[in-house]
Scaffold this motif. Structure first.
Motif: not given
Length: 70
Positions: A67-69, A13, A9-10
């Motif tokens: 981007s992004g969840d 991102t 995730r890091r």
């Protein structure tokens, strides 16, 4: 898996890569016999929820270029 996902995730991102947290979504649906039919594969109702989650995410992501969840 939790540590690996945190690192992924890091990195994603930082690099602007869109991500779908299916594991986090699935964790909220239950565990053990309530979730898995054989200890590995989810029961069909959960599979349908997962499929809907993926489809909804893809529909929102398609063509946005962000981007992004979701």
């Amino acid at each position: 898996v939790v540590k690996y996902n945190a690192i992924a995730r890091r990195v994603m991102t930082q690099r602007g890569v869109a991500m779908l947290d299916l594991g986090g979504f699935s964790d909220r649906l239950g565990s053990g016999a309530a979730a898995y039919r054989d200890g590995v594969h989810y029961h069909e109702p959960i599979q349908k929820l997962q499929a809907a989650h993926i489809a909804g995410w893809l529909h929102g992501w398609h063509g946005q270029g962000t981007s992004g969840d979701r």
